[in-house]
Write an enzyme that holds these catalytic residues in place. Structure first.
Site, PDB file in Angstrom:
ATOM      1  N   LYS A 223     121.604  -5.268 -74.475  1.00 36.47           N
ATOM      2  CA  LYS A 223     121.148  -5.111 -75.890  1.00 36.47           C
ATOM      3  C   LYS A 223     120.813  -6.616 -76.159  1.00 36.47           C
ATOM      4  CE  LYS A 223     122.561  -4.323 -80.703  1.00 36.47           C
ATOM      5  NZ  LYS A 223     123.656  -3.634 -81.666  1.00 36.47           N
ATOM      6  N   GLU A 272     127.813  -5.969 -94.039  1.00 37.15           N
ATOM      7  CA  GLU A 272     128.563  -6.172 -92.697  1.00 37.15           C
ATOM      8  C   GLU A 272     129.831  -7.217 -92.861  1.00 37.15           C
ATOM      9  OE1 GLU A 272     126.078  -5.720 -89.551  1.00 37.15           O
ATOM     10  OE2 GLU A 272     127.479  -6.057 -87.880  1.00 37.15           O
ATOM     11  N   GLU A 316     123.196   1.953 -79.364  1.00 28.69           N
ATOM     12  CA  GLU A 316     123.142   0.553 -80.185  1.00 28.69           C
ATOM     13  C   GLU A 316     124.463   0.319 -80.893  1.00 28.69           C
ATOM     14  OE1 GLU A 316     119.468   0.359 -82.297  1.00 28.69           O
ATOM     15  OE2 GLU A 316     120.045  -1.091 -83.752  1.00 28.69           O
ATOM     16  N   GLU A 451     111.908  -1.314 -88.966  1.00 30.21           N
ATOM     17  CA  GLU A 451     113.215  -1.380 -89.201  1.00 30.21           C
ATOM     18  C   GLU A 451     113.562  -2.740 -89.819  1.00 30.21           C
ATOM     19  OE1 GLU A 451     116.207   0.081 -86.254  1.00 30.21           O
ATOM     20  OE2 GLU A 451     117.433  -1.874 -86.699  1.00 30.21           O
TER      21      GLU A 451
HETATM   22  C1  ISJ Z   1     120.634  -8.143 -87.689  1.00 33.74           C
HETATM   23  C2  ISJ Z   1     120.672  -7.218 -88.811  1.00 33.74           C
HETATM   24  O1  ISJ Z   1     120.997  -5.940 -88.894  1.00 33.74           O
HETATM   25  C3  ISJ Z   1     122.058  -5.540 -87.910  1.00 33.74           C
HETATM   26  C4  ISJ Z   1     121.201  -4.700 -86.925  1.00 33.74           C
HETATM   27  C5  ISJ Z   1     121.271  -3.402 -87.138  1.00 33.74           C
HETATM   28  C6  ISJ Z   1     120.358  -2.510 -86.399  1.00 33.74           C
HETATM   29  O2  ISJ Z   1     119.614  -2.980 -85.480  1.00 33.74           O
HETATM   30  O3  ISJ Z   1     120.376  -1.306 -86.499  1.00 33.74           O
HETATM   31  C7  ISJ Z   1     121.872  -2.788 -88.200  1.00 33.74           C
HETATM   32  C8  ISJ Z   1     122.835  -3.642 -88.974  1.00 33.74           C
HETATM   33  C9  ISJ Z   1     123.195  -4.946 -88.575  1.00 33.74           C
HETATM   34  O4  ISJ Z   1     124.397  -5.003 -87.848  1.00 33.74           O
HETATM   35  C10 ISJ Z   1     119.808  -7.894 -90.024  1.00 33.74           C
HETATM   36  O5  ISJ Z   1     119.727  -7.114 -91.079  1.00 33.74           O
HETATM   37  O6  ISJ Z   1     119.279  -9.050 -89.895  1.00 33.74           O
HETATM   38 MG    MG Z   2     118.553  -1.119 -85.150  1.00 34.74          MG
END
Ligand code: ISJ
Ligand code: MG
EC number: 5.4.4.2
Length: 469
Positions: A223, A272, A316, A451
């Site tokens: 990842k 987070e 993930e 996303e």
């Molecule tokens: C890295 C980020 O988010 C992270 C990545 C995520 C994912 O890929 O699903 C979800 C929440 C966070 O741990 C960000 O918001 O910049």
């Molecule tokens: Mg994601």
């Protein structure tokens, strides 16, 4: 007979100056008093001119602790290397061990307190974009408002040197308090007016995601989190107080934070937690795995259910749960992890969410937890070292404090750090917004682009930008 607060404060100052003479070194003096103030942003704005570039703000999602700092009596910065966590901690321990406290001296997140953050990666140089912050930056504030539970406390910190005089300091404290109480009300928050919004190299970023997926399919990389940047321009300098006000209103489930350095301000609403330490209880959050919110209740429930059963997002997420649980195992007597994730539904996005709780072994400090945990696979990837090297090589941006640990530590063994995502670096009338995503074998460039587009929305909404679908 109890002595007056003023007498206690004067005696405390005298003993701090005497201690400075004995040690032939600087000694931190801190006076803490209960006050009436239920508007921390007004305190933040009161310092807009006088303490410009030396302000911070922190509010946790449960609103248990809100901290606003103005000015600084000491800036701590460590060299940009793997020892940085221990270096900052060593300087902090020295200052707090010699500190003299008077007034209310047993309330969490009051008194001498260190607030600041570390960059995501100590091996990348801070060029133009993050040069005010460098690799790490921590303040001990001159003036600090803490709202703990529902009670407000004002902390005044002074750094005493051997040849200082009590009189000088008492005058300074009285003058500061007069300034603050005069300016606490009616601080207008300036409106921010957007004139430009630009994605930085979107097609290049998608090509990088495709390259990373190929690498995951053919190597031991499991990842990698890849982030991208959005640039905003405004008619005039951005008022970080206004941005904080919007974030507080719009992101109730997130940590609301700011950290000023020079003329720049790092601000955000991150969902987070990296680590919270309260006595020997420790808490972390696993948050990887994302899905947009529905347009109505029915669609939102369906999308949430889809996320809870989606193999790509579950994988993930699991990488993060395994790593954080293992990191806790090594420094805790006991670790509690729920059997599976639930949903954290924020305003613009929902995530797979697994809280981790532990009882830390005796003597393990919050800085050791930060060092053990950062970067989790939610910010970097897996294997950790390989993912960080590849982020350095593949990502076309300077992360600086984005995705790095940011938070506070008090002198009672408590503290909390979150990771600085859903965030922006404000520089006068310009801002850089950052958003990243976990790239795994089943990722596609288009889905990860969407996303990350949604992850820009908390800051776009707070800054008056055009939101992504
Ligand atoms: C890295 C980020 O988010 C992270 C990545 C995520 C994912 O890929 O699903 C979800 C929440 C966070 O741990 C960000 O918001 O910049
Ligand atoms: Mg994601």
């Amino acid at each position: 007979m109890a002595i007056s607060e003023e007498t206690e404060q004067f005696q405390g100052l005298a003993s701090a100056i005497q201690k400075a003479k004995d040690l032939n070194d600087q000694v931190l003096f801190s006076h803490i008093k209960k006050i009436k103030c239920n508007n921390p942003l007004s305190f933040y704005q009161a310092g807009r001119e006088r303490y410009a570039g030396e302000r911070f703000f922190w509010e946790d999602p449960a609103k248990e602790i809100t901290i606003t700092g103005l000015g600084n009596v000491k800036k701590l910065k460590a060299a940009s290397n793997a020892e940085r966590y221990r270096e900052v901690e060593k300087s902090w321990i020295k200052l707090q061990n010699d500190a003299v406290k008077t007034g209310v001296t047993d309330i969490e997140a009051t008194g001498p307190l260190l607030y600041g953050g570390f960059s995501f990666d100590y091996e990348t140089d801070s060029t133009l974009l993050w040069n005010q912050f460098g690799d790490n930056l921590f303040y001990i504030p001159a003036f600090m408002l803490s709202i703990v539970g529902k009670q407000a406390y004002l902390t005044t910190n002074l750094l005493c040197s051997p040849d200082d005089s009590e009189k000088l300091f008492i005058d300074m404290i009285n003058e500061r308090e007069a300034f603050l109480f005069e300016s606490l009300d009616g601080n207008e928050l300036g409106a921010n007016s957007l004139v430009m919004q630009r994605e930085v190299e979107p097609e290049e970023w998608k090509r990088t995601v495709a390259e990373a997926v190929q690498e995951i399919k053919t190597t031991d990389l499991d990842k990698i989190v890849l982030a991208r940047e959005l640039r905003l321009g405004f008619e005039r300098s951005i008022d970080s107080g206004k941005v904080l006000e919007q974030l507080i209103a719009e992101q109730p489930l997130s940590y609301i934070f700011s950290l000023e350095a020079g003329g720049d301000c790092f601000v955000g609403a991150t969902p987070e937690r990296l680590i919270k330490k309260q006595g020997n209880e420790v808490f972390s959050t696993c948050l990887a795995g994302s899905m947009r919110r529905g347009k109505d209740e029915q669609e939102d429930v369906c999308l949430g259910e889809e996320l809870l059963h989606d193999q790509k997002n579950l994988q993930e997420h699991q990488y993060v749960v395994s790593m954080i649980s293992n990191a806790f195992d090594s420094v805790c007597e006991k670790v509690m992890v729920p059997a599976g994730p639930t949903l954290m539904k924020n305003r613009h996005i929902q995530h797979l969410y697994t809280p981790v709780r532990g009882i830390s072994k005796e003597g393990v400090t919050i800085f050791e937890f930060v060092e053990n945990l950062h970067p989790t696979p939610a910010m970097g990837g897996l294997p950790k070292e390989k993912a960080v090297v590849r982020i350095r090589e593949l990502e076309g941006l300077e992360r600086g404090f984005y995705a790095g640990p940011l938070g506070w530590v008090d002198t009672y063994g408590n503290g909390e750090f979150a990771v600085g995502i859903r965030s922006a670096l404000i520089q006068n009338n310009e801002a850089s917004l950052f958003a990243g995503c976990g790239v795994v074998e089943e990722s596609t460039p288009e889905s990860e682009f969407r996303e990350t587009g949604i992850k820009f929305n908390p800051m776009l909404s707070a800054l008056g930008g055009n939101l992504n679908e």
